[in-house]
Design a protein around this motif. Structure first.
Motif, mmCIF file in Angstrom:
data_model
loop_
_atom_site.group_PDB
_atom_site.id
_atom_site.type_symbol
_atom_site.label_atom_id
_atom_site.label_comp_id
_atom_site.label_asym_id
_atom_site.label_seq_id
_atom_site.Cartn_x
_atom_site.Cartn_y
_atom_site.Cartn_z
ATOM 1 N N ALA A 1 0.826 -1.209 0.000
ATOM 2 C CA ALA A 1 0.000 0.000 0.000
ATOM 3 C C ALA A 1 0.858 1.255 0.000
ATOM 4 C CB ALA A 1 -0.919 -0.005 1.225
ATOM 5 N N ASP A 2 2.028 1.198 0.641
ATOM 6 C CA ASP A 2 2.887 2.383 0.729
ATOM 7 C C ASP A 2 3.402 2.826 -0.631
ATOM 8 O OD1 ASP A 2 4.440 -0.154 1.011
ATOM 9 O OD2 ASP A 2 6.148 1.219 0.947
ATOM 10 N N ALA A 3 3.377 1.910 -1.617
ATOM 11 C CA ALA A 3 3.859 2.258 -2.951
ATOM 12 C C ALA A 3 2.953 3.272 -3.644
ATOM 13 C CB ALA A 3 3.965 0.992 -3.813
ATOM 14 N N PHE A 4 1.701 3.395 -3.164
ATOM 15 C CA PHE A 4 0.737 4.255 -3.844
ATOM 16 C C PHE A 4 0.143 5.354 -2.961
ATOM 17 C CE2 PHE A 4 0.299 -0.048 -5.792
ATOM 18 C CZ PHE A 4 0.950 0.248 -6.983
ATOM 19 N N ALA A 5 0.565 5.432 -1.713
ATOM 20 C CA ALA A 5 0.006 6.430 -0.803
ATOM 21 C C ALA A 5 0.249 7.843 -1.326
ATOM 22 C CB ALA A 5 0.631 6.278 0.583
ATOM 23 N N GLY A 6 -0.857 8.606 -1.473
ATOM 24 C CA GLY A 6 -0.771 9.982 -1.937
ATOM 25 C C GLY A 6 -0.389 10.148 -3.392
ATOM 26 N N LYS A 7 -0.453 9.067 -4.170
ATOM 27 C CA LYS A 7 0.003 9.135 -5.564
ATOM 28 C C LYS A 7 -1.147 9.049 -6.566
ATOM 29 C CE LYS A 7 4.685 7.428 -4.791
ATOM 30 N NZ LYS A 7 5.704 6.430 -5.156
ATOM 31 N N HIS A 8 -0.855 9.552 -7.759
ATOM 32 C CA HIS A 8 -1.775 9.456 -8.885
ATOM 33 C C HIS A 8 -1.350 8.248 -9.716
ATOM 34 C CE1 HIS A 8 -3.700 11.616 -12.618
ATOM 35 N NE2 HIS A 8 -4.240 10.428 -12.367
ATOM 36 N N VAL A 9 -2.204 7.225 -9.743
ATOM 37 C CA VAL A 9 -1.896 5.954 -10.397
ATOM 38 C C VAL A 9 -2.644 5.848 -11.722
ATOM 39 C CG1 VAL A 9 -1.961 3.442 -10.171
ATOM 40 C CG2 VAL A 9 -1.598 4.864 -8.136
ATOM 41 N N LEU A 10 -1.916 5.503 -12.778
ATOM 42 C CA LEU A 10 -2.533 5.264 -14.078
ATOM 43 C C LEU A 10 -2.617 3.764 -14.324
ATOM 44 C CD1 LEU A 10 -3.602 6.276 -16.838
ATOM 45 C CD2 LEU A 10 -1.230 6.231 -17.654
ATOM 46 N N ILE A 11 -3.849 3.236 -14.376
ATOM 47 C CA ILE A 11 -4.069 1.818 -14.682
ATOM 48 C C ILE A 11 -4.192 1.664 -16.194
ATOM 49 C CG2 ILE A 11 -5.656 -0.130 -14.442
ATOM 50 C CD1 ILE A 11 -6.405 0.940 -11.697
ATOM 51 N N ILE A 12 -3.437 0.731 -16.753
ATOM 52 C CA ILE A 12 -3.449 0.511 -18.204
ATOM 53 C C ILE A 12 -3.890 -0.917 -18.510
ATOM 54 C CG2 ILE A 12 -1.984 0.278 -20.257
ATOM 55 C CD1 ILE A 12 -0.437 2.681 -19.405
ATOM 56 N N ASP A 13 -4.816 -1.039 -19.476
ATOM 57 C CA ASP A 13 -5.292 -2.346 -19.925
ATOM 58 C C ASP A 13 -5.384 -2.341 -21.445
ATOM 59 O OD1 ASP A 13 -6.040 -4.962 -19.647
ATOM 60 O OD2 ASP A 13 -7.959 -4.561 -18.666
ATOM 61 N N ASP A 14 -5.657 -3.512 -22.031
ATOM 62 C CA ASP A 14 -5.704 -3.587 -23.492
ATOM 63 C C ASP A 14 -7.048 -3.128 -24.055
ATOM 64 O OD1 ASP A 14 -6.950 -5.818 -22.434
ATOM 65 O OD2 ASP A 14 -6.043 -7.255 -23.800
#
Length: 234
Positions: A188-201
């Motif tokens: 969870a600490d890898a994404f705390a307070g971050k903007h995450v872009l999920i990519i799929d096909d």
């Protein structure tokens, strides 16, 4: 000298095994990658990235903490452009995923789509399916986007815990049921307070992408955007 030898070698190989457009089959010219210039121009682009509250974004309203979302082109059954996805998923053309990822990133960078994205997360495959296919097609697309944007890609912090049946012939309800709770968050600490872009096909009902985002949405301060290569035409 090494680059000269490499260039000569590939020129020799292409003389006997010419590179072909994934859509129309035409021989690719120098400077063309994956698809020819004509097919690139004719691609049924959605241009959703130019529209606020576009149909792809609406698919995720009320489900995840969404910043923005878009898909590059429309996927129509029977369309020649379906060959891009078919070769990427089933034809071993992982190089095609990276090429299309670079194409998308170049177009979307012009409007600042990636301006405050911190990390890219390709939708994971279950280890069994990845072993069968040899690669994760969404990861290939994400790698192309990462190369152009310089945004790091995280393939370790979200995992697919359950092997599921293909979604292809399932109803909308069955798709949601099939992927419920299949992803887990390892860090969870890898994404705390971050903007995450999920990519799929390809995006159909949004069930798989939403299930992936569900693993992230409880992380403190996380924001989520979605990018797919294609979206199924309604």
């Amino acid at each position: 000298m090494k680059n000269v030898v490499k260039t000569w070698f590939f020129s020799f190989v292409h003389l006997f095994f010419p590179r072909q457009c994934a859509v129309c089959g035409a021989i690719l010219q120098e400077g063309e990658e994956g698809i020819c210039m004509k097919c690139n121009m004719d691609m049924p682009r959605t241009n959703y990235h130019l529209r606020k509250d576009n149909p792809v974004e609406r698919m995720f309203w009320g489900k995840i903490p969404l910043e923005h979302a878009t898909s590059c082109f429309f996927y129509h059954k029977g369309s020649d452009f379906r060959r891009i996805l078919h070769q990427l998923k089933y034809g071993g053309r992982k190089d095609l995923g990276e090429v299309m990822g670079r194409f998308m990133a170049a177009e979307l960078s012009a409007i600042g789509f990636f301006s405050d994205v911190d990390v890219i997360v390709p939708v994971p495959l279950h280890p069994r399916k990845r072993k069968m296919r040899g690669y994760n097609q969404s990861e290939c697309i994400a790698r192309g986007v990462s190369v152009v944007t310089g945004i790091p890609m995280d393939t370790a912090s979200v995992a697919r815990m359950r092997h599921t049946e293909t979604q292809t012939r399932k109803s909308s309800y069955e798709r949601w049921e099939n992927v419920d709770g299949i992803f887990c968050l390892r860090r969870a600490d890898a994404f705390a307070g971050k903007h995450v872009l999920i990519i799929d096909d390809v995006l159909t009902t949004g069930a798989t992408t939403t299930a992936c985002a569900d693993a992230l949405k409880e992380v403190e301060g996380v924001r989520i955007s979605v990018l797919t290569l294609a979206v199924a035409a309604s």
